[in-house]
Write an enzyme that holds these catalytic residues in place. Structure first.
Site, short mmCIF file in Angstrom:
data_model
loop_
_atom_site.label_atom_id
_atom_site.label_comp_id
_atom_site.label_asym_id
_atom_site.label_seq_id
_atom_site.Cartn_x
_atom_site.Cartn_y
_atom_site.Cartn_z
N GLU A 123 0.84 -1.19 0.00
CA GLU A 123 0.00 0.00 0.00
C GLU A 123 0.88 1.24 0.00
OE1 GLU A 123 -3.88 1.95 2.27
OE2 GLU A 123 -2.82 0.28 3.20
N GLY A 263 3.01 2.44 10.58
CA GLY A 263 2.84 1.76 11.86
C GLY A 263 2.57 0.29 11.66
N ALA A 264 1.68 -0.02 10.71
CA ALA A 264 1.33 -1.41 10.43
C ALA A 264 0.52 -1.45 9.14
CB ALA A 264 0.53 -2.02 11.58
N MET A 265 0.32 -2.67 8.63
CA MET A 265 -0.40 -2.84 7.36
C MET A 265 -1.34 -4.02 7.46
SD MET A 265 -1.03 -1.88 4.38
CE MET A 265 -2.23 -2.70 3.35
N GLU A 266 -2.57 -3.84 6.94
CA GLU A 266 -3.66 -4.79 7.15
C GLU A 266 -3.77 -5.86 6.09
OE1 GLU A 266 -5.74 -1.37 4.78
OE2 GLU A 266 -4.12 -1.57 6.25
N ASN A 267 -2.69 -6.26 5.44
CA ASN A 267 -2.77 -7.29 4.41
C ASN A 267 -3.67 -8.44 4.86
OD1 ASN A 267 -0.36 -5.96 3.11
ND2 ASN A 267 0.57 -6.75 4.99
N GLU A 300 -5.70 -2.65 12.68
CA GLU A 300 -5.37 -3.50 11.52
C GLU A 300 -6.30 -4.70 11.44
OE1 GLU A 300 -3.56 -2.01 9.55
OE2 GLU A 300 -2.70 -0.57 10.95
N HIS A 303 -9.61 -3.68 9.97
CA HIS A 303 -9.54 -3.52 8.52
C HIS A 303 -9.96 -4.80 7.78
CE1 HIS A 303 -8.20 0.38 7.34
NE2 HIS A 303 -7.06 0.36 7.99
N GLU A 322 -9.94 4.12 6.09
CA GLU A 322 -9.11 4.57 7.21
C GLU A 322 -9.88 5.37 8.25
OE1 GLU A 322 -6.47 3.28 7.78
OE2 GLU A 322 -5.65 2.61 5.88
#
Length: 891
Positions: A123, A263-267, A300, A303, A322
């Site tokens: 992303e 901070g983080a990613m919601e894959n 996350e 999401h 978001e």
């Protein structure tokens, strides 16, 4: 992208893609220097669009071959696109093979290496750095991924979805095949491969299904993952209970990496976290860290539905996922806090963040609507406006339709759009349609102006009381200032939650039913509301719970604010009154150009808060903390950062001295006994004790007393947790006490092998109150420290962002040295990591509101950066918009 200014993308130019990709079969032969990527794409023409070539996005790829249905095909490369001019009319299989070099990927976008392992960040547009693809969020496909790698170096191979097979290969290699059954856009794709260990937990959800939860980290960090796992479990339970949204995969994985831009990613099913947002132990993480980790883990995970199962049609709709998910994680945090007071503390902290970050954004060069109309670089629109203001917009939905009405709207939203890429308008329609006749449904078109208009609305309130008729008339007006590209603003729909108090603090009934609270809907430039049967002149309590993201000017006197601070049943407005009392005094001194002197009335009011027997310590700490310097600057058309800093320091020094005995009593009364837990009560006590200690050391520094600095140093040495240790160290450093230097040296020696703690060490020094240039000189010296690097985003942010964005007095110098430093660092970081550089560049967003000599010097520094010919598109958009804003603003 370093090819001049990137093209501007317009929201209204959106068109569906000419082709869809329905299925993706990806194969990775992982090697740090040369990873081979083979993609097999099931492509079909979009019959709703005119015929045209197939254009696939790709950046920094070494193309090896392109096949259609197993045969060679004519293609060309045009800029960052692979173009096939004459693809088949019917569905076809497109095969692409290319190589990439993960170990040289310092931008940390796409596939890269960190600490000897492989990670991805796709992303917003990182997937095109892995292979050629229709890299846009409305192209959703089902993915099957095969990973091959050296079994000894990379024993763990992860991707989205469910593991379908794994095994050994020749030459010490092994493989794993993952299948994600849910269609997803490419930005949610993820791969991780490395020597990692996992904390595992099996759970059974309300739906009666069993799931495996895994938190993967590097060896040595496993003991710091318990809090993250507990937060994940709590998030799963909460989302199913509150919104009926269950976990939908056999397993859910979280992975920590120390080199990460966000901070983080919601894959989907494979969340990748910055270790700063994942790892925590009492010895290395503060109460704030524990709370932040719980919030980000929840964000996350949430999401999974608001962003993954229903995603964005295009990047202009970013707040669809978001803003909504920030609202959900804020609601979760309040529910986890439990008590009304602890819930209020969560709300106050969220609003403080909004005012510190988003309000300046709304009045600066990068001001944009929650749903932007255009962008050059999408990475620059992961902003506080999209996230935090977007969350406030969602909160207003709930205020207008009620909690149950909002839950009904969410249910309808998923019934309509599960598995789709949709828009903010689709979300608004679902909430309104589920609540026909509501204030939202009847004003929907006007409400949606929150998505299209930038700027923070100003609401002015004026009340008049008629004793003869016992009527109170409240007149509300609204106006939104002009922002870059937007001058004329239409009225917004603003829910104003309010109550009335008498002069003794008792709540007054607002109607015949005795209700003491009401939601007023301000949707015109000016409206009048009349309340009858009011027996005495009231004190209005407006915008309770911060019911809309606006600036309120109610003209209340100090006496009225004291009534609210002492008696209001709404804890947010009680806190707000304390802040207003302090802010009024600081602004009066600044506008008069005089030294600030606190009145006995104000000091007694603060003493009353500190010694109040019923207020929670966490609330006291918030009420007794002065408004931030950036927020104070927001109240001024033109501001002098040095003058603001002097006024704030004067107020702190006077409060420290006048309440010396009270601070000492509060420090002793709020010691936490027993083992460490980050619960709201214990955290609140530690927060108030640390504030008291900082005030006592500050006063001691002014008087020459050595007792409290000595106590702070002893507390620093003896602390059993990082909150108390860092609190004591901060007290010494912020007061510039003699014991600060040996304490800093000792802290570094204790934690030199823990990168996240050393980040705190750098940040603490960069954020210390400036005095005679000492902090700025220290920061410049720290850039040469053996532990400092620009390559790690956490480390770079700990020093550069702390100085340039969180320490105005140290950054904005009359000799312009801070601006020279900023320009040098932005250019240096831009050569490595453009996303990170653009974040640091944002420190100059409000340069046009600076007083001289800062303003001219700031503009010169921005122009120097903008003149760099090979500047990234990320940074170029920031600095060019900054310069443009200066031409529109008057000095």
């Amino acid at each position: 992208m370093r090819e001049g200014t990137a093209p501007t993308i317009q929201r209204l130019d959106y068109q569906q893609p000419t082709f869809w990709i329905r299925k993706v079969d990806l194969s990775f032969d992982l090697d740090p220097a040369k990873t081979i990527v083979t993609s097999k794409l099931q492509v079909e023409r979009n019959r709703a669009m005119p015929h045209g070539p197939l254009r696939l996005h790709g950046e920094e790829l070494n193309l090896l071959r392109v096949l259609i249905n197993g045969a060679g095909v004519s293609f060309r490369q045009e800029g960052h696109e692979l173009v096939i001019d004459n693809p088949p009319d019917e569905d076809f299989l497109l095969e692409i093979r290319n190589t990439i070099c993960p170990e040289k990927n310092t931008a940390l976008s796409g596939l890269y290496t960190s600490g000897g392992s492989f990670f991805t960040q796709c992303e917003a547009e990182g997937f095109r750095r892995i292979t050629y693809f229709l890299d846009r969020p409305d192209v959703m496909a089902v993915y099957t991924v095969t990973l091959r790698a050296d079994a000894a170096k990379y024993p763990v191979l992860l991707s989205n979805g469910n593991l379908t097979s794994s095994g050994s290969l020749d030459n010490g290699r092994h493989f794993a095949v993952w299948h994600d059954p849910f269609p997803k856009p490419s930005y949610l794709f993820a791969v991780v491969a490395g020597d990692l260990v996992a904390r595992e937990q099996r759970i059974r959800t309300r739906a009666g299904k069993d799931h495996l939860l895994q938190v993967y980290v590097r060896r040595g960090d496993l003991e710091k993952t318990e809090h993250a796992m507990n937060s994940l479990i709590a998030s799963i339970v909460w989302d199913e209970a509150r919104f009926g949204l269950p976990l939908d995969l056999e397993r859910f994985m979280v992975v920590g990496v120390s080199d990460f831009n966000m901070g983080a990613m919601e894959n989907k099913g494979l969340n990748i976290f910055n270790t700063a947002a994942l790892l925590a132990s009492p010895a290395t993480a503060t109460d704030a860290d524990f709370a932040r980790i719980e919030s980000i883990v929840a964000h996350e995970y949430f999401h999974n539905w608001t962003g993954n199962r229903v995603t964005c049609r295009d990047w202009f709709q970013l707040s669809l996922k978001e803003g909504l998910t920030v609202f959900r994680d804020q609601e979760f945090s309040m529910d986890m806090a439990g008590t009304p007071s602890a819930r209020a503390v969560c709300r106050i902290q969220d609003v403080r963040q909004l005012r510190a970050m988003q309000f300046p954004e709304d009045s600066g060069a990068m001001a944009h609507p929650v749903r932007p109309d255009s962008y050059s670089e999408i990475n620059n629109f992961y902003t506080s406006t999209v996230y935090e203001k977007g969350s406030e917009v969602v909160r207003m939905y709930q205020t207008l339709v009620g909690r149950k009405g909002f839950e009904a709207g969410m249910k309808l939203y998923f019934e309509r759009h599960d598995g789709q890429a949709v828009t903010c308008d689709d979300f608004a329609a679902a909430i309104a349609d589920a609540n026909p006749g509501s204030d939202l449904a009847t004003r929907l078109d006007s409400f949606k102006r929150w998505y299209s208009q930038a700027g923070t609305p100003r609401v002015t309130a004026h009340g008049e009381y008629d004793a003869a008729t016992q009527a109170f008339t409240l007149r509300l007006t609204q106006q939104t200032p002009a922002t870059p590209g937007q001058t004329d603003k239409l009225p917004q729909v603003i829910p104003v939650v309010m109550g009335l108090l008498d002069r003794h603090g008792a709540a007054l009934p607002l109607d015949a039913n005795g209700a003491t609270e009401r939601v007023l809907v301000l949707d015109q430039a000016e409206q009048t509301f009349v309340f009858n049967g009011i027996a005495s002149e009231p004190v209005p309590s407006l915008l309770r719970g911060f019911s809309a993201p606006v600036v309120l000017n109610d003209g209340l006197s100090d006496a009225a604010l004291l009534v609210l601070m002492r008696h209001d049943s709404d804890p947010f407005n009680r806190w707000e009154a304390s802040q207003r009392l302090a802010l009024n005094r600081i602004l009066h001194a600044l506008r008069a150009g005089q030294p600030l002197t606190l009145s006995p009335v104000f000091i007694d009011a603060m003493r009353g808060v500190l010694n109040h027997p019923e207020l929670d310590p966490a609330f006291k700490e918030l009420a007794l903390t002065l408004p931030g310097e950036a927020y104070i600057a927001e109240q001024l058309d033109t501001f002098d950062p040095q003058a603001i800093h002097a006024a704030v320091m004067a107020a702190q020094t006077q409060l420290a001295s006048a309440l010396r005995d009270d601070w000492a009593a509060a420090f002793e009364a709020n010691q936490v006994q027993g083992g460490y837990t980050p619960d709201p009560v214990s955290s609140g006590k530690r927060a108030l004790a640390n504030l008291a200690l900082s005030m006592l050391v500050l006063d001691a520094q002014a008087t020459g007393d050595t007792v409290w600095p000595g106590k702070a140093y002893q507390r620093f040495k003896d602390a059993s947790n990082m909150t108390d240790r860092l609190g004591a160290l901060s007290a010494l450093v912020n007061a510039n006490a003699a014991l600060a230097a040996p304490a800093l040296e000792r802290f570094h020696a204790l934690f030199k092998d823990d990168a996240l703690v050393i980040d705190k060490w750098f940040a603490l020094q960069a954020r210390a109150p400036e005095a005679e240039g000492r902090v700025f000189a220290r920061v410049k010296a720290l850039t040469k420290h053996a532990d400092f690097t620009l390559k790690n985003p956490n480390r770079a942010r700990s020093l550069l962002a702390s100085l340039c964005m969180a320490n105005p007095a140290a950054f904005h110098r009359a000799d312009a040295a801070g601006y020279v430093f900023w320009a040098e660092q932005v250019l240096a970081v831009d050569a490595i990591n453009p996303q990170l550089a653009s974040r640091v560049a944002r420190a100059m967003d409000r340069w046009a509101a600076l007083a001289e000599p800062y303003r001219s010097a700031a503009r010169e520094a921005i122009a120097r950066v903008a003149a760099k010919p090979d500047l990234s598109s990320d940074v170029r958009e920031i600095v060019e918009r900054a310069l443009a804003s200066g031409t529109q603003a008057s000095p």
